[in-house]
Structure formats: C-alpha cells, structure tokens
Write a protein that holds these residues in place. Structure first.
Motif, short mmCIF file in Angstrom:
data_model
loop_
_atom_site.label_atom_id
_atom_site.label_comp_id
_atom_site.label_asym_id
_atom_site.label_seq_id
_atom_site.Cartn_x
_atom_site.Cartn_y
_atom_site.Cartn_z
N GLN A 49 0.83 -1.20 0.00
CA GLN A 49 0.00 0.00 0.00
C GLN A 49 0.87 1.25 0.00
O GLN A 49 1.84 1.35 0.76
N ASP A 52 -0.74 7.22 -0.92
CA ASP A 52 -2.02 7.74 -1.41
C ASP A 52 -3.18 6.82 -1.07
O ASP A 52 -4.34 7.11 -1.40
N GLY A 54 -3.68 3.80 -2.22
CA GLY A 54 -3.84 2.75 -3.21
C GLY A 54 -2.76 1.69 -3.08
O GLY A 54 -1.90 1.75 -2.19
N SER A 68 0.45 3.41 -7.32
CA SER A 68 -0.87 2.82 -7.15
C SER A 68 -1.60 2.68 -8.47
O SER A 68 -1.53 3.57 -9.33
N GLN A 69 -2.32 1.56 -8.60
CA GLN A 69 -3.12 1.27 -9.79
C GLN A 69 -4.45 0.67 -9.32
O GLN A 69 -4.53 0.06 -8.25
N PRO A 70 -5.51 0.81 -10.11
CA PRO A 70 -6.82 0.30 -9.67
C PRO A 70 -6.87 -1.21 -9.46
O PRO A 70 -7.48 -1.69 -8.49
N VAL A 73 -5.72 -2.51 -6.18
CA VAL A 73 -6.71 -2.21 -5.14
C VAL A 73 -7.78 -3.29 -5.11
O VAL A 73 -8.18 -3.77 -4.03
N ILE A 94 -7.90 2.95 0.91
CA ILE A 94 -8.52 2.60 -0.36
C ILE A 94 -9.58 3.63 -0.74
O ILE A 94 -9.66 4.06 -1.90
N TYR A 97 -7.89 6.76 -1.98
CA TYR A 97 -7.33 6.60 -3.33
C TYR A 97 -8.43 6.61 -4.38
O TYR A 97 -8.31 7.29 -5.41
N LEU A 98 -9.52 5.89 -4.14
CA LEU A 98 -10.59 5.82 -5.14
C LEU A 98 -11.27 7.16 -5.34
O LEU A 98 -11.66 7.49 -6.46
N PHE A 108 -13.59 3.69 -12.65
CA PHE A 108 -12.14 3.84 -12.53
C PHE A 108 -11.47 3.32 -13.79
O PHE A 108 -11.98 2.42 -14.45
N ILE A 140 -14.41 -3.87 -7.93
CA ILE A 140 -14.18 -2.96 -6.80
C ILE A 140 -15.49 -2.57 -6.13
O ILE A 140 -15.63 -2.68 -4.90
#
Length: 300
Positions: A49, A52, A54, A68-70, A73, A94, A97-98, A108, A140
């Motif tokens: 983690q 940010d 994510g 960080s990438q979706p 997550v 999370i 970040y989202l 996303f 997600i």
C-alpha cells in the motif's frame, strides 16, 4: 481417479510455496492450512500500500509499477474478503485513493499512464487513462458492497456515480469477454437486492450459459477460462450453470496440472522469471483453495 481426494497435493504445494512464493502468499498458505493469523496476512499486504492509499509495488505481478493502480486495489479487497479480516486503516486508504481517481462519469480506469514507465505485460499498456473501465470497476464496487460493514463509502458521490456507471455498462456488455463478464457478475452478486438486480442476474446467467463462454474441455490449452475459473468454489453463482460431472472432470484435471516442483502453472507469458514465480505462488494458493472447497484435499 474421479472424485478421489489428493493426499500428496498439499504437501507438494507447501514445499513450492516455501521455496518460491513471495511472503504474502506464504502468509496466505499459513492462514488457510497452518492455523496462521489473519493479522500476519494483513501485515504482508500492507507493504504493497502506498501513501495515497492505493496499492502498487507489483501486487499484481504483471504490473511492475510501484505506483498505485486500480487493479491492485481490487486484489487487496479480494484478499481481505478471502481471509475474512478487513483492516480499517487499509480500507480508509482505499477510499482515499478511489476518491482521487474516479472519473467524472463514474468508474475507474483499467490502469493509469504510469504503468507504461515500468516493465508490464503488453495488455497493460495504456495510450490514455481518462476513461473509466468496467474492469476493474465492477469488482471494486461489488467487493465494497460485500464489505459494506467495514466502511461508509456508499453515500459518497464517487461511489454512487460509479454504481450508476456500472448500470450503464451492463447494457453494453460484451458477451464474449470473460474479464468483463466476471466484473458484472461480482457487481450483481453483491449489489443491494432489488427487482432490477434480480432481472439482471437472470440475464447474466443466460449469457454465461451460451456456448463457448465457459470452456467445458478440461484439457483445453492456451488462455482459456474453464469451469473452475468461473466457479472456483461451490458457492459461486456460475457453479449452478454447469453439471456436477463437468466440475468433477475439471477437478480431476486440476490435480494433474500440479507440476513437479509442487506449484501450478500460469496460462500466459510472464513478464520475467520473477514475475512468473510470483504469479505461480498466488495461483497455487488459489488452486489449493478450490480443491479444498470441493472436498478434494486430504488435510492432515
């Protein structure tokens, strides 16, 4: 050997896990098969983690990008669901970040442009990152619905706009893309029950039952999605769409796919030898959990 339990699969897999797998998957193995603690799994997950909130750091082994990438997550959410333990601080991150990456129309992106700056599988290359994608938005949002008691995101604008995006996407779903279908399935499985949800669940079942969607041949090669990919445990919705005979045949074949080193293979070209071992460690745990769920492991 149809229907028989494997006495040796777990022991051979254990040796592979401790020889080759990353710490996260060793902790997963210990949790599921050695009375390990969920806190140890979370401690290993936390290393992926970022500030940010994510996840990156090659949690998805084909994405070597540290940022960080979706999709990572999504993996973090799925792992916490897998062990039945949700860490509040991880979940708060999370959400942070989202909120920052949700697109104006909801949803996303599959990945951001930062992925291009590091080694990655070719399918992760991005020419733009401003548009949302069904994959991984469906998983997600679906997992956040499932884990709703551990957060208060549902009333936030980014969450509601992403739910609206998902409903729009369901009307345009490509029926031949496994990755899109499973995103829709996760969303519909965990979205609050309603007449609309029920109607779409029936529609999705009929779509998945079309010839060629579920690969029924256990010996099919290449990047295909077989019965146990759709139904890795009996409680998955897709399990009711295939016969018990097909499930048994695929379980038999799954046992034969365990390699001499104790791990299971991947079905695609890896970015690097290290990446392949990281994937194989993760997939080996997944295969063991499938065999256990269907009563095919002889546990000590």
């Amino acid at each position: 050997m149809t229907g028989q339990k494997s006495v040796e699969a777990l022991g051979q897999a254990k040796l592979f896990i401790y020889r080759q797998a990353r710490l996260l998957d060793r902790r997963r193995y210990e949790f599921h098969f050695e009375q390990g603690s969920p806190e140890q799994v979370i401690a290993a997950l936390r290393a992926y983690q970022n500030e940010d909130g994510g996840f990156g750091q090659a949690l998805e082994p084909d994405i070597r990008c540290p940022h960080s990438q979706p999709v990572p997550v999504e993996i973090a959410l799925r792992l916490m669901d897998e062990i039945g333990y949700v860490d509040t601080s991880i979940m708060d991150g999370i959400g942070r970040y989202l909120r920052g990456i949700v697109r104006p129309e909801g949803g996303f992106p599959l990945a951001t442009l930062a992925v291009n700056n590091y080694p990655h599988a070719p399918w992760w290359y991005r020419e733009e990152d401003q548009l949302p994608s069904l994959n991984p938005t469906g998983n997600i949002i679906g997992l956040l619905y499932k884990l709703a008691e551990h957060h208060a995101f549902q009333e936030e604008e980014w969450f509601q706009s992403s739910v609206a995006y998902m409903w729009r996407q369901l009307d345009d779903l490509n029926p031949y893309d496994y990755h899109d279908i499973v995103q829709a399935a996760t969303f519909l499985e965990h979205a609050p029950d309603s007449e609309q949800v029920q109607e779409y669940r029936v529609w999705l079942d009929e779509l998945i039952k079309r010839p060629g969607i579920i690969e029924l041949d256990p010996q099919a090669e290449g990047y295909v999605h077989k019965v146990l990919d759709w139904a890795p445990a009996p409680n998955y919705p897709a399990a009711k769409l295939v016969t018990s005979e097909h499930i048994s045949l695929h379980l038999d074949h799954l046992l034969t796919e365990q390699q001499a080193d104790g791990g299971w293979p991947i079905r695609w070209e890896a970015v690097s030898p290290a990446c392949e071992l990281e994937w194989r460690g993760s997939i080996t745990i997944d295969r063991l959990l499938t065999l256990q769920a269907y009563g095919r492991l002889e546990l000590s």
